[in-house]
Design a protein around this motif. Sequence first.
Motif, PDB file in Angstrom:
ATOM      1  N   HIS A  89     -69.896 -38.291 -48.357  1.00 29.41           N
ATOM      2  CA  HIS A  89     -68.778 -39.102 -47.958  1.00 29.41           C
ATOM      3  C   HIS A  89     -68.825 -40.836 -48.022  1.00 29.41           C
ATOM      4  O   HIS A  89     -68.290 -41.278 -48.523  1.00 29.41           O
ATOM      5  CB  HIS A  89     -67.983 -38.695 -46.696  1.00 29.41           C
ATOM      6  N   LEU A  90     -69.796 -41.051 -47.278  1.00 25.86           N
ATOM      7  CA  LEU A  90     -70.113 -42.505 -47.019  1.00 25.86           C
ATOM      8  C   LEU A  90     -70.717 -43.238 -48.273  1.00 25.86           C
ATOM      9  O   LEU A  90     -70.628 -44.305 -48.456  1.00 25.86           O
ATOM     10  CB  LEU A  90     -70.771 -42.908 -45.804  1.00 25.86           C
ATOM     11  N   ASN A  91     -71.125 -42.332 -49.281  1.00 26.63           N
ATOM     12  CA  ASN A  91     -71.783 -42.887 -50.548  1.00 26.63           C
ATOM     13  C   ASN A  91     -70.661 -42.762 -51.802  1.00 26.63           C
ATOM     14  O   ASN A  91     -70.881 -43.163 -52.874  1.00 26.63           O
ATOM     15  CB  ASN A  91     -73.188 -42.121 -51.075  1.00 26.63           C
ATOM     16  N   ASP A 117     -68.035 -44.168 -51.986  1.00 32.14           N
ATOM     17  CA  ASP A 117     -67.256 -45.390 -52.207  1.00 32.14           C
ATOM     18  C   ASP A 117     -68.048 -46.549 -51.535  1.00 32.14           C
ATOM     19  O   ASP A 117     -68.072 -46.179 -50.116  1.00 32.14           O
ATOM     20  CB  ASP A 117     -65.715 -45.377 -52.195  1.00 32.14           C
ATOM     21  N   ASN A 118     -68.046 -47.955 -51.958  1.00 33.61           N
ATOM     22  CA  ASN A 118     -68.412 -48.938 -51.071  1.00 33.61           C
ATOM     23  C   ASN A 118     -67.460 -49.323 -49.963  1.00 33.61           C
ATOM     24  O   ASN A 118     -67.557 -50.216 -49.170  1.00 33.61           O
ATOM     25  CB  ASN A 118     -68.736 -50.102 -52.045  1.00 33.61           C
ATOM     26  N   VAL A 119     -66.220 -48.713 -50.040  1.00 32.35           N
ATOM     27  CA  VAL A 119     -65.140 -49.158 -49.313  1.00 32.35           C
ATOM     28  C   VAL A 119     -65.673 -49.168 -47.530  1.00 32.35           C
ATOM     29  O   VAL A 119     -65.162 -49.762 -46.794  1.00 32.35           O
ATOM     30  CB  VAL A 119     -63.760 -48.197 -49.446  1.00 32.35           C
ATOM     31  N   PHE A 120     -66.364 -48.240 -47.392  1.00 32.74           N
ATOM     32  CA  PHE A 120     -66.499 -47.667 -46.055  1.00 32.74           C
ATOM     33  C   PHE A 120     -67.486 -48.841 -45.584  1.00 32.74           C
ATOM     34  O   PHE A 120     -67.270 -49.333 -44.281  1.00 32.74           O
ATOM     35  CB  PHE A 120     -67.333 -46.367 -45.703  1.00 32.74           C
ATOM     36  N   SER A 121     -68.403 -49.504 -46.195  1.00 29.50           N
ATOM     37  CA  SER A 121     -69.142 -50.634 -45.937  1.00 29.50           C
ATOM     38  C   SER A 121     -68.317 -51.834 -45.723  1.00 29.50           C
ATOM     39  O   SER A 121     -68.585 -52.505 -44.942  1.00 29.50           O
ATOM     40  CB  SER A 121     -70.398 -50.701 -46.844  1.00 29.50           C
ATOM     41  N   GLU A 122     -67.397 -52.044 -46.614  1.00 25.92           N
ATOM     42  CA  GLU A 122     -66.708 -53.067 -46.711  1.00 25.92           C
ATOM     43  C   GLU A 122     -65.596 -53.078 -45.409  1.00 25.92           C
ATOM     44  O   GLU A 122     -65.207 -54.395 -45.030  1.00 25.92           O
ATOM     45  CB  GLU A 122     -65.771 -53.284 -48.124  1.00 25.92           C
ATOM     46  N   ILE A 127     -62.818 -41.790 -42.536  1.00 22.04           N
ATOM     47  CA  ILE A 127     -62.643 -40.583 -42.947  1.00 22.04           C
ATOM     48  C   ILE A 127     -62.944 -40.630 -44.302  1.00 22.04           C
ATOM     49  O   ILE A 127     -62.646 -41.514 -45.076  1.00 22.04           O
ATOM     50  CB  ILE A 127     -61.103 -40.016 -42.617  1.00 22.04           C
ATOM     51  N   GLY A 128     -63.403 -39.384 -44.842  1.00 21.25           N
ATOM     52  CA  GLY A 128     -63.520 -39.348 -46.458  1.00 21.25           C
ATOM     53  C   GLY A 128     -62.545 -39.565 -47.160  1.00 21.25           C
ATOM     54  O   GLY A 128     -61.400 -39.331 -46.861  1.00 21.25           O
ATOM     55  N   LYS A 129     -62.562 -40.286 -48.271  1.00 23.22           N
ATOM     56  CA  LYS A 129     -61.548 -40.795 -49.059  1.00 23.22           C
ATOM     57  C   LYS A 129     -60.631 -39.978 -49.672  1.00 23.22           C
ATOM     58  O   LYS A 129     -59.182 -40.138 -49.579  1.00 23.22           O
ATOM     59  CB  LYS A 129     -62.158 -41.566 -50.337  1.00 23.22           C
TER      60      LYS A 129
END
Length: 186
Positions: free
Chosen positions: A28-30, A32-37, A102-104
Amino acid sequence: MTNFPTLETERLILNRPTENDLGDLILHLNSDNVFSENTLNIPFPYQNENAEFWIHELVNKGFEEKKNFTFAIREKENPKLIGAIGIHLDKVHLKAEIGYWIGKEFWNKGFVTEAVREIIRFGFQDSGLNKIYATHFPHNPASGKIMQNCGMKLEATLKQEYFKNGKPLDVLKYSILKQDFVNLEF
């Protein structure tokens, strides 16, 4: 509390993450970069060592030290990890901060709102808190909308509160008091 609690909502189970969840966590956390952003502490790319730290330090040690509860978010119909939500306690001041992701593929389905409402209930009714708060970056207004949908009110804009990727970032802080929670009907 000696055992890690399991919480249930209409569609979700919130319980203790385990080593078996690490693959889903990394996936999930890989995605998209959206979680880091949109978060302060989730790196990208998200590596196995990040997942190991999360499970051992934040989930397990946090619970053992009674400093926080980090729950896996799971659908009742398919109990794989789809996200996580944590409540980080300040018992001296009877308050706590919540954080979540939460996952995209599970966005815009109301799952996070459902989980946040249950964590707020848990904080006030089971943990004896007086105040629960959360923050979000201005570039992530969807997170603020979740907070509002859970009865939280904007308390402050904290100017240049954090440095991330070499630049200062504001955060918006929302909170809810126990006296206000008692009057809410979800």
